[in-house]
Design an enzyme around this catalytic site. Structure first.
Site, PDB file in Angstrom:
ATOM      1  N   CYS A   6       0.834  -1.206   0.000  1.00  0.00           N
ATOM      2  CA  CYS A   6       0.000   0.000   0.000  1.00  0.00           C
ATOM      3  C   CYS A   6       0.874   1.264   0.000  1.00  0.00           C
ATOM      4  O   CYS A   6       1.809   1.393   0.804  1.00  0.00           O
ATOM      5  CB  CYS A   6      -0.895  -0.033   1.237  1.00  0.00           C
ATOM      6  SG  CYS A   6      -1.689   1.522   1.607  1.00  0.00           S
ATOM      7  N   ASP A  32      -1.224  16.395  -0.441  1.00  0.00           N
ATOM      8  CA  ASP A  32      -1.612  15.571  -1.589  1.00  0.00           C
ATOM      9  C   ASP A  32      -0.693  15.901  -2.762  1.00  0.00           C
ATOM     10  O   ASP A  32      -0.396  17.061  -3.036  1.00  0.00           O
ATOM     11  CB  ASP A  32      -3.081  15.832  -1.959  1.00  0.00           C
ATOM     12  CG  ASP A  32      -3.629  14.770  -2.886  1.00  0.00           C
ATOM     13  OD1 ASP A  32      -4.530  14.025  -2.457  1.00  0.00           O
ATOM     14  OD2 ASP A  32      -3.174  14.673  -4.049  1.00  0.00           O
ATOM     15  N   GLY A  94     -14.833   7.333  -6.202  1.00  0.00           N
ATOM     16  CA  GLY A  94     -13.548   7.888  -6.622  1.00  0.00           C
ATOM     17  C   GLY A  94     -12.382   7.520  -5.729  1.00  0.00           C
ATOM     18  O   GLY A  94     -11.316   8.109  -5.833  1.00  0.00           O
ATOM     19  N   THR A  96      -9.222   5.915  -4.855  1.00  0.00           N
ATOM     20  CA  THR A  96      -8.156   5.288  -5.649  1.00  0.00           C
ATOM     21  C   THR A  96      -7.111   4.624  -4.755  1.00  0.00           C
ATOM     22  O   THR A  96      -6.420   3.718  -5.205  1.00  0.00           O
ATOM     23  CB  THR A  96      -7.450   6.319  -6.550  1.00  0.00           C
ATOM     24  OG1 THR A  96      -6.948   7.378  -5.736  1.00  0.00           O
ATOM     25  CG2 THR A  96      -8.410   6.882  -7.594  1.00  0.00           C
ATOM     26  N   HIS A  99      -6.562   2.756   1.381  1.00  0.00           N
ATOM     27  CA  HIS A  99      -6.146   2.947   2.779  1.00  0.00           C
ATOM     28  C   HIS A  99      -6.912   4.188   3.212  1.00  0.00           C
ATOM     29  O   HIS A  99      -6.712   5.266   2.638  1.00  0.00           O
ATOM     30  CB  HIS A  99      -4.629   3.143   2.844  1.00  0.00           C
ATOM     31  CG  HIS A  99      -4.089   3.319   4.233  1.00  0.00           C
ATOM     32  ND1 HIS A  99      -2.956   2.671   4.686  1.00  0.00           N
ATOM     33  CD2 HIS A  99      -4.505   4.092   5.275  1.00  0.00           C
ATOM     34  CE1 HIS A  99      -2.703   3.032   5.934  1.00  0.00           C
ATOM     35  NE2 HIS A  99      -3.638   3.907   6.316  1.00  0.00           N
ATOM     36  N   HIS A 101      -8.457   7.516   4.221  1.00  0.00           N
ATOM     37  CA  HIS A 101      -7.824   8.830   4.393  1.00  0.00           C
ATOM     38  C   HIS A 101      -8.888   9.909   4.324  1.00  0.00           C
ATOM     39  O   HIS A 101      -9.901   9.760   3.638  1.00  0.00           O
ATOM     40  CB  HIS A 101      -6.751   9.071   3.326  1.00  0.00           C
ATOM     41  CG  HIS A 101      -7.217   8.793   1.931  1.00  0.00           C
ATOM     42  ND1 HIS A 101      -7.316   7.508   1.429  1.00  0.00           N
ATOM     43  CD2 HIS A 101      -7.623   9.611   0.943  1.00  0.00           C
ATOM     44  CE1 HIS A 101      -7.760   7.557   0.191  1.00  0.00           C
ATOM     45  NE2 HIS A 101      -7.968   8.827  -0.135  1.00  0.00           N
ATOM     46  N   HIS A 103      -9.476  13.712   3.165  1.00  0.00           N
ATOM     47  CA  HIS A 103      -8.956  14.861   2.425  1.00  0.00           C
ATOM     48  C   HIS A 103      -9.308  16.123   3.218  1.00  0.00           C
ATOM     49  O   HIS A 103     -10.457  16.288   3.643  1.00  0.00           O
ATOM     50  CB  HIS A 103      -9.628  14.976   1.054  1.00  0.00           C
ATOM     51  CG  HIS A 103      -9.338  13.845   0.116  1.00  0.00           C
ATOM     52  ND1 HIS A 103      -8.408  13.929  -0.885  1.00  0.00           N
ATOM     53  CD2 HIS A 103      -9.883  12.600   0.004  1.00  0.00           C
ATOM     54  CE1 HIS A 103      -8.381  12.796  -1.570  1.00  0.00           C
ATOM     55  NE2 HIS A 103      -9.271  11.969  -1.054  1.00  0.00           N
TER      56      HIS A 103
HETATM   57  P1  5GP Z   1      -8.769   9.021  -3.167  1.00  0.00           P
HETATM   58  O1  5GP Z   1      -8.975   9.198  -4.647  1.00  0.00           O
HETATM   59  O2  5GP Z   1      -8.415   7.569  -2.870  1.00  0.00           O
HETATM   60  O3  5GP Z   1      -9.854   9.536  -2.304  1.00  0.00           O
HETATM   61  O4  5GP Z   1      -7.518   9.909  -2.816  1.00  0.00           O
HETATM   62  C1  5GP Z   1      -6.198   9.494  -3.019  1.00  0.00           C
HETATM   63  C2  5GP Z   1      -5.357  10.742  -3.052  1.00  0.00           C
HETATM   64  O5  5GP Z   1      -4.020  10.368  -2.840  1.00  0.00           O
HETATM   65  C3  5GP Z   1      -5.414  11.511  -4.378  1.00  0.00           C
HETATM   66  O6  5GP Z   1      -5.874  12.830  -4.152  1.00  0.00           O
HETATM   67  C4  5GP Z   1      -3.964  11.446  -4.887  1.00  0.00           C
HETATM   68  O7  5GP Z   1      -3.561  12.646  -5.513  1.00  0.00           O
HETATM   69  C5  5GP Z   1      -3.172  11.185  -3.607  1.00  0.00           C
HETATM   70  N1  5GP Z   1      -1.957  10.414  -3.805  1.00  0.00           N
HETATM   71  C6  5GP Z   1      -1.822   9.251  -4.511  1.00  0.00           C
HETATM   72  N2  5GP Z   1      -0.562   8.810  -4.441  1.00  0.00           N
HETATM   73  C7  5GP Z   1       0.122   9.700  -3.668  1.00  0.00           C
HETATM   74  C8  5GP Z   1       1.477   9.771  -3.236  1.00  0.00           C
HETATM   75  O8  5GP Z   1       2.334   8.940  -3.536  1.00  0.00           O
HETATM   76  N3  5GP Z   1       1.825  10.837  -2.455  1.00  0.00           N
HETATM   77  C9  5GP Z   1       0.916  11.789  -2.088  1.00  0.00           C
HETATM   78  N4  5GP Z   1       1.366  12.785  -1.323  1.00  0.00           N
HETATM   79  N5  5GP Z   1      -0.370  11.743  -2.478  1.00  0.00           N
HETATM   80  C10 5GP Z   1      -0.774  10.714  -3.263  1.00  0.00           C
HETATM   81 ZN    ZN Z   2      -2.082   1.077   3.820  1.00  0.00          ZN
END
Ligand code: 5GP
Ligand code: ZN
Length: 112
Positions: A6, A32, A94, A96, A99, A101, A103
């Site tokens: 992850c 982010d 959405g 991606t 794990h 988190h 925002h």
């Molecule tokens: P999700 O789409 O799962 O709600 O949010 C995942 C977020 O993680 C996205 O906004 C994406 O830009 C951010 N993200 C993905 N990979 C990385 C990374 O390696 N480092 C950082 N700092 N953010 C990441």
């Molecule tokens: Zn994880």
């Protein structure tokens, strides 16, 4: 418990870099990599699970403690005028990174 593949677990373990703004025993908060607002932070519990429905006892405790810290963290990182919290749950929403988190979006007037 962390997951070996992850990306957020790798950030927690320090295996890949991130612009960290806060860390304690329960959670880490970093910028982010693809910001969707002037301020875009990710608050990540230090236990690996994807969905709120999958949080065990440790995960629930980590989330609760993390949420308590968010107002101060937001204030110290340019969100004094307000901020938005988003938790994407599942692919259709959405999500991606599987794990959980939170925002933290702010630093500007946000559209809705
Ligand atoms: P999700 O789409 O799962 O709600 O949010 C995942 C977020 O993680 C996205 O906004 C994406 O830009 C951010 N993200 C993905 N990979 C990385 C990374 O390696 N480092 C950082 N700092 N953010 C990441
Ligand atoms: Zn994880």
């Amino acid at each position: 418990m962390l997951d070996k593949d992850c990306i957020f677990c790798k950030i927690i373990r320090g295996e890949i870099p991130a612009e960290k703004v806060y860390e304690d025993d329960d959670a880490i908060v970093f910028k982010d990599i693809e910001p969707k607002a002037a301020v875009h932070l990710l608050a990540v519990p230090k236990t690996h699970f994807a969905l709120l429905s999958e949080a065990g006892k440790e995960g629930k405790t980590a989330i609760a403690r993390m949420l308590e810290k968010i107002p101060d963290i937001a204030l110290q990182n340019g969100c004094s005028e307000g901020y938005r919290l988003v938790i994407n749950q599942g692919e259709a929403a959405g999500q991606t990174v599987r794990h959980l988190h939170v925002h933290i979006l702010g630093g500007e007037k946000l559209g809705w």
